[in-house]
Design a protein around this motif. Structure first.
Motif, PDB file in Angstrom:
ATOM      1  N   VAL A  56      41.038 -15.749 -49.028  1.00  0.00           N
ATOM      2  CA  VAL A  56      40.344 -14.452 -48.034  1.00  0.00           C
ATOM      3  C   VAL A  56      39.148 -15.281 -47.381  1.00  0.00           C
ATOM      4  O   VAL A  56      38.390 -15.306 -45.998  1.00  0.00           O
ATOM      5  CB  VAL A  56      40.661 -13.682 -48.974  1.00  0.00           C
ATOM      6  N   MET A  57      38.406 -15.793 -48.549  1.00  0.00           N
ATOM      7  CA  MET A  57      36.851 -16.480 -48.589  1.00  0.00           C
ATOM      8  C   MET A  57      36.860 -17.262 -47.375  1.00  0.00           C
ATOM      9  O   MET A  57      36.121 -17.204 -46.233  1.00  0.00           O
ATOM     10  CB  MET A  57      36.136 -16.721 -49.646  1.00  0.00           C
ATOM     11  N   ALA A  58      38.157 -18.169 -46.929  1.00  0.00           N
ATOM     12  CA  ALA A  58      38.393 -19.255 -46.071  1.00  0.00           C
ATOM     13  C   ALA A  58      38.502 -18.228 -44.978  1.00  0.00           C
ATOM     14  O   ALA A  58      36.994 -19.450 -44.239  1.00  0.00           O
ATOM     15  CB  ALA A  58      39.016 -20.035 -46.527  1.00  0.00           C
ATOM     16  N   ILE A  59      39.637 -17.398 -44.921  1.00  0.00           N
ATOM     17  CA  ILE A  59      39.847 -17.100 -43.364  1.00  0.00           C
ATOM     18  C   ILE A  59      38.039 -15.948 -42.990  1.00  0.00           C
ATOM     19  O   ILE A  59      38.057 -16.222 -41.844  1.00  0.00           O
ATOM     20  CB  ILE A  59      40.763 -15.891 -43.611  1.00  0.00           C
ATOM     21  N   PHE A  60      37.209 -15.288 -43.976  1.00  0.00           N
ATOM     22  CA  PHE A  60      36.386 -14.858 -43.475  1.00  0.00           C
ATOM     23  C   PHE A  60      35.318 -15.491 -42.712  1.00  0.00           C
ATOM     24  O   PHE A  60      34.773 -15.494 -41.729  1.00  0.00           O
ATOM     25  CB  PHE A  60      35.652 -13.603 -44.497  1.00  0.00           C
ATOM     26  N   CYS A  61      34.795 -16.653 -43.571  1.00  0.00           N
ATOM     27  CA  CYS A  61      34.103 -18.100 -42.729  1.00  0.00           C
ATOM     28  C   CYS A  61      34.796 -17.892 -41.516  1.00  0.00           C
ATOM     29  O   CYS A  61      33.743 -18.114 -40.980  1.00  0.00           O
ATOM     30  CB  CYS A  61      34.142 -18.049 -43.897  1.00  0.00           C
ATOM     31  N   ILE A  62      35.625 -18.351 -41.528  1.00  0.00           N
ATOM     32  CA  ILE A  62      35.963 -19.279 -39.674  1.00  0.00           C
ATOM     33  C   ILE A  62      36.257 -18.353 -39.217  1.00  0.00           C
ATOM     34  O   ILE A  62      35.475 -17.956 -37.788  1.00  0.00           O
ATOM     35  CB  ILE A  62      37.725 -19.397 -39.780  1.00  0.00           C
ATOM     36  N   ALA A  63      36.174 -17.197 -39.493  1.00  0.00           N
ATOM     37  CA  ALA A  63      35.860 -15.568 -38.207  1.00  0.00           C
ATOM     38  C   ALA A  63      34.801 -15.539 -38.173  1.00  0.00           C
ATOM     39  O   ALA A  63      34.289 -15.389 -37.155  1.00  0.00           O
ATOM     40  CB  ALA A  63      36.648 -14.291 -39.000  1.00  0.00           C
ATOM     41  N   VAL A  64      33.429 -15.348 -39.110  1.00  0.00           N
ATOM     42  CA  VAL A  64      32.356 -14.779 -38.912  1.00  0.00           C
ATOM     43  C   VAL A  64      31.956 -16.357 -38.257  1.00  0.00           C
ATOM     44  O   VAL A  64      30.460 -15.765 -37.049  1.00  0.00           O
ATOM     45  CB  VAL A  64      31.258 -15.013 -40.326  1.00  0.00           C
ATOM     46  N   GLY A  65      32.716 -17.337 -38.288  1.00  0.00           N
ATOM     47  CA  GLY A  65      32.102 -18.471 -37.879  1.00  0.00           C
ATOM     48  C   GLY A  65      32.526 -18.641 -36.440  1.00  0.00           C
ATOM     49  O   GLY A  65      31.805 -18.587 -34.786  1.00  0.00           O
ATOM     50  N   ALA A  66      32.864 -18.317 -35.845  1.00  0.00           N
ATOM     51  CA  ALA A  66      33.602 -17.913 -34.621  1.00  0.00           C
ATOM     52  C   ALA A  66      32.445 -16.714 -33.872  1.00  0.00           C
ATOM     53  O   ALA A  66      32.645 -16.974 -32.211  1.00  0.00           O
ATOM     54  CB  ALA A  66      35.088 -17.094 -34.319  1.00  0.00           C
ATOM     55  N   GLY A  67      32.854 -15.060 -34.409  1.00  0.00           N
ATOM     56  CA  GLY A  67      32.167 -14.598 -34.243  1.00  0.00           C
ATOM     57  C   GLY A  67      30.304 -14.868 -33.872  1.00  0.00           C
ATOM     58  O   GLY A  67      30.108 -14.678 -32.544  1.00  0.00           O
ATOM     59  N   ALA A  68      29.787 -16.268 -34.212  1.00  0.00           N
ATOM     60  CA  ALA A  68      28.705 -16.911 -34.564  1.00  0.00           C
ATOM     61  C   ALA A  68      28.341 -16.692 -32.975  1.00  0.00           C
ATOM     62  O   ALA A  68      27.669 -17.082 -31.726  1.00  0.00           O
ATOM     63  CB  ALA A  68      28.279 -17.441 -35.659  1.00  0.00           C
TER      64      ALA A  68
END
Length: 326
Positions: free
Chosen positions: A61-73
């Motif tokens: 879950v943390m991995a997907i969350f971080c990838i999503a946040v990176g995309a948002g960045a």
């Protein structure tokens, strides 16, 4: 150049320029390009799912969350840099910066902080190969694509498609800590899909791109050349789409579904190629922009291409989850 020079007389811009932010949570969310983020999340989940091995649920879950946040960045930094041209395009003029509800420095700070936090947290939750790939993705999208390629070359979409194709590879690396042939295949499906997807959009959005001087392929090489290249990439995409079956990444469910999807994609790409076979291979003048905007075949291909990519990765996931499908 300050944002208020692009939209002079707009009161919200004046307020933002005076340091009075009108942005709310919805504006910050919009800054992260949620539509793009949804595709990033989905393809990253598929990459994580099909990778050999497993992660604890919390780490996944943390991995997907971080990838999503990176995309948002990446999206936030892209909107910060492109605020001037976004204000002039009908497709983007309602974003937070062109509307004047947010200062450019706020978007820059927000995007930078999200970048650092997402990469750091992904390294802690999984491994530093995945974190390094995420950092490279953000850097490539913001610096290589947005700052260096987008306004300079019609190959901006071809080369700049790499960041959008990396999320499944990052998800795969989050589990394995490596880059393998299977993860490269997932990358290639998106990478080769990107040019015909965006060039179909550009064929009926010539006025937007032409107005702000973005050298999209139809504006530079002409519509006829663009149509030829769209069909060529559609053929290449069909070939790459067969690779998951050949390597054992997927089986019969994916193979049958991918065959139908690629027949559909090729048929629509062929219609785009054939629709104006007699047109000259030249850049269209401003007076013809509205004619091009009504290009129904290009519009249909663009719409189908979005469904196509989601369906292709959904089939890979379904094939993995169904027992006995291989």
């Amino acid at each position: 150049m300050s944002l208020d020079t692009h939209i002079a007389g707009d009161e919200p811009v004046a307020l933002a320029g005076a340091g009075l932010s009108l942005a709310g949570p919805r504006d910050f969310f919009q800054l992260m390009k949620p539509r793009v983020m949804s595709l990033v999340i989905f393809t990253a989940i598929i990459g994580l799912l099909v990778a050999p091995g497993s992660l604890p649920l919390y780490n996944s879950v943390m991995a997907i969350f971080c990838i999503a946040v990176g995309a948002g960045a990446s999206g936030a930094l892209n909107m910060w840099y492109d605020a001037d041209i976004d204000a002039q395009m009908t497709r983007t003029k309602k974003r937070p910066l062109p509307r004047g509800v947010m200062e450019p420095r706020t978007a820059l700070t927000f995007g930078f902080l999200l970048s650092v936090v997402s990469v750091w947290m992904l390294g802690l939750a999984t491994n530093y190969v995945a974190a390094g790939l995420l950092a490279f993705t953000i850097f490539f999208y913001v610096v290589i694509y947005t700052m260096l390629l987008k306004r300079r070359t019609p190959q901006n979409i071809v080369i700049g498609g790499a960041p959008g194709a990396l999320p499944p590879m990052i998800g795969y690396a989050a589990v394995t800590g490596t880059v393998t042939l299977d993860s490269i295949i997932l990358f290639l499906i998106i990478f080769i899909w990107t040019p015909p997807h965006f060039w179909a959009l550009a064929l009926y959005k010539l006025s937007d791109y032409g107005r702000v001087g973005i050298p999209m392929m139809p504006n530079v090489a002409g519509p006829k050349s663009t149509r030829n290249q769209i069909f060529g990439y559609a053929l290449a995409l069909a070939a790459v789409a067969a690779a998951p079956v050949l390597t054992g990444l997927s089986g019969s469910v994916y193979g049958f579904g991918a065959f139908l999807l690629n027949v559909g994609f090729l048929a629509l790409a062929f219609k785009v190629w054939r629709s104006r076979a007699g047109e000259k291979d030249e850049v269209q003048p401003e007076s013809l922009y509205e004619v091009q905007k009504g290009d129904r075949d290009a519009r249909n291909l663009f719409a189908f291409s979005i469904f196509y990519l989601f369906a292709m990765f959904a089939l890979i996931g379904v094939d993995y989850l169904l027992p006995g499908s291989f």
